[in-house]
Design an enzyme around this catalytic site. Sequence first.
Site, PDB file in Angstrom:
ATOM      1  N   GLU A 122       0.809  -1.213   0.000  1.00  0.00           N
ATOM      2  CA  GLU A 122       0.000   0.000   0.000  1.00  0.00           C
ATOM      3  C   GLU A 122       0.843   1.264   0.000  1.00  0.00           C
ATOM      4  O   GLU A 122       0.456   2.276  -0.596  1.00  0.00           O
ATOM      5  CB  GLU A 122      -0.946   0.019   1.210  1.00  0.00           C
TER       6      GLU A 122
ATOM      7  N   PHE B 286     -12.127  -6.438  14.013  1.00  0.00           N
ATOM      8  CA  PHE B 286     -11.026  -6.930  13.184  1.00  0.00           C
ATOM      9  C   PHE B 286     -10.667  -5.891  12.121  1.00  0.00           C
ATOM     10  O   PHE B 286     -11.522  -5.396  11.407  1.00  0.00           O
ATOM     11  CB  PHE B 286     -11.431  -8.246  12.512  1.00  0.00           C
ATOM     12  N   GLN B 287      -9.411  -5.550  12.046  1.00  0.00           N
ATOM     13  CA  GLN B 287      -8.854  -4.570  11.106  1.00  0.00           C
ATOM     14  C   GLN B 287      -9.516  -3.194  11.233  1.00  0.00           C
ATOM     15  O   GLN B 287      -9.647  -2.472  10.250  1.00  0.00           O
ATOM     16  CB  GLN B 287      -8.937  -5.090   9.663  1.00  0.00           C
TER      17      GLN B 287
ATOM     18  N   LYS C 163     -17.824  -0.185   5.468  1.00  0.00           N
ATOM     19  CA  LYS C 163     -18.135  -1.231   4.494  1.00  0.00           C
ATOM     20  C   LYS C 163     -19.627  -1.315   4.202  1.00  0.00           C
ATOM     21  O   LYS C 163     -20.030  -1.519   3.040  1.00  0.00           O
ATOM     22  CB  LYS C 163     -17.622  -2.592   4.984  1.00  0.00           C
TER      23      LYS C 163
ATOM     24  N   MET D 106      24.332   8.910   3.226  1.00  0.00           N
ATOM     25  CA  MET D 106      24.247  10.232   3.833  1.00  0.00           C
ATOM     26  C   MET D 106      24.445  10.168   5.343  1.00  0.00           C
ATOM     27  O   MET D 106      25.110  11.035   5.934  1.00  0.00           O
ATOM     28  CB  MET D 106      22.911  10.903   3.503  1.00  0.00           C
TER      29      MET D 106
END
Length: 555
Positions: free
Chosen positions: A51, A113-114, A163, A468
């Site tokens: 993602e 959940f999630q 959802k 760096m």
Amino acid sequence: MKLTGSQILIECLKEQGVDTIFGFPGGAVLNIYDELYRARNEIRHILTSHEQGAAHAADGYARATGKVGVCIATSGPGATNLVTGIATAYMDSVPMVAITGQVATTLLGKDSFQEVDITGITMPITKHNFIVKDVDKLADVVRKAFFIAREGRPGPVLIDICKDVTAACAEYEPKPPKRLPQAPIGVDEKDIDEAAEIINSAKRPVILAGGGVSIAGANKELLELATTAKIPVTTTLMGMGAFPGTHELYTGMIGMHGTRTTNMAVSESDLFIAIGARFSDRVISDVRRFAPKASIMHIDIDPAEIGKNISVQYALSGDIKKILKLLNQRVEKKEYTDWARKINEWKELYPLKYSQDSKLHPQYIIERMYELTKGEAIITTEVGQHQMWAAQFYKYTSPRQFLSSGGLGTMGYGFGACIGAQIGKPGKKVINVAGDGSFRMNCNELATAVEYKLPVIIAIFNNHVLGMVRQWQDLFYDGRYSSTTLDRGTDFKALAEAYGAIGINVTTREDVDEALKRALASEDAPVVINFEIDRDEKVFPIVPPGAPISELIEE
């Protein structure tokens, strides 16, 4: 007509002219992906490997095209994986809409959940964000999100959709995109008159062009101002390409890794004109000793930036393009001044330089990259030494040509941005300049580039260290190289080939041109070039922390 929330979302995206979405599916966005499948001939979905890669790709697409980039992820970890990409876009004023799924409204606040409060998490790093719990409000939210992302100073907007909202039905009525209002000039005529008078009377003026010049499409107006009044121009990292890097009035980048000519000119100037720049710490360093002899004029669309980091004597807040047009009507035409000639003398005395021995030097690679692409490639970068070499030694002549994480400094940004830029600008050659440390963070996106047959080039400047950070440890920490050595034995050529890409190893100066020409000839496959460079290569000049920009270390 009655449509589901998912159908409404897709129809609204089509209203906004969205033709490409970068994302990764999951449970909370299944209904949306089902509609994306049905709309696949109108909206192209690019399945990234992660993602975060989707967020960076949407960012690169937006920077390269000027359109709003769109990415999508599921709830919970999918949403949080977008956060770094959203913050990167926010810091660099990139228009982006991030769409996340959320658990059903009946499950909110129950540690489902999630489930994660993504609107709370992203509140400090978005222009605005929404959570949609009512399907009747979805269309208006989507339209507002795109408007906010583009309006004024651009930036990312997040839409979190429950959802059950994506499955519920509501009335949908098509609407054309809301037109952006004509940006106000933001200043009175007398302010423009005063600014022009100040510019006309200045003996040693300098212009700083920031990323806001490119965002405003004001590069032609900037060029006219500089050439009319014969004012030397420097740029920030984000301003690369806003003024032609090949122009005789261009002095190079400003600040920590700026040219000696630029930093001396700023320190000796009597008028410093910042346009579309935010005076970051990497530009001004010691604020008390920045441009000590100059009055400062700041032109910016965002009034919150004016006076935020440095005191300003002349403030012009409004549309940059319109302000510059009005200034150009009032600024006096000048022949080359003693000041302009002095700048040219400094450019002769203090050019950017590196060792001309037979070793494979990164600066040489960038120079050959510039020559072989005729300066026309889009260059994306990761973050580190390679980023600065790409800024210093490739000459950018147009806006939206140099894509880099300036404000957040995101390692892992460049490859996703490269993918997004290539999809947004399929006729251009896109090259990602990377360090081996950064490439380890995003090499999984090789699968994406291979799947979609993207002819991107990934040029790895492989010094087997975090370059760096190691440079700072060498210069300022007495050579204590704590956790910056990356001798892990990774064969990047073999890794590229394992993904189905073309892999090339380059260890000598003589092989650089052949490798770049082979990579540039690829039309349907990504190419990874592993350039083996010395771990003690450094970026110079460098301003030590806390020093004024006039005090540079050059070797």
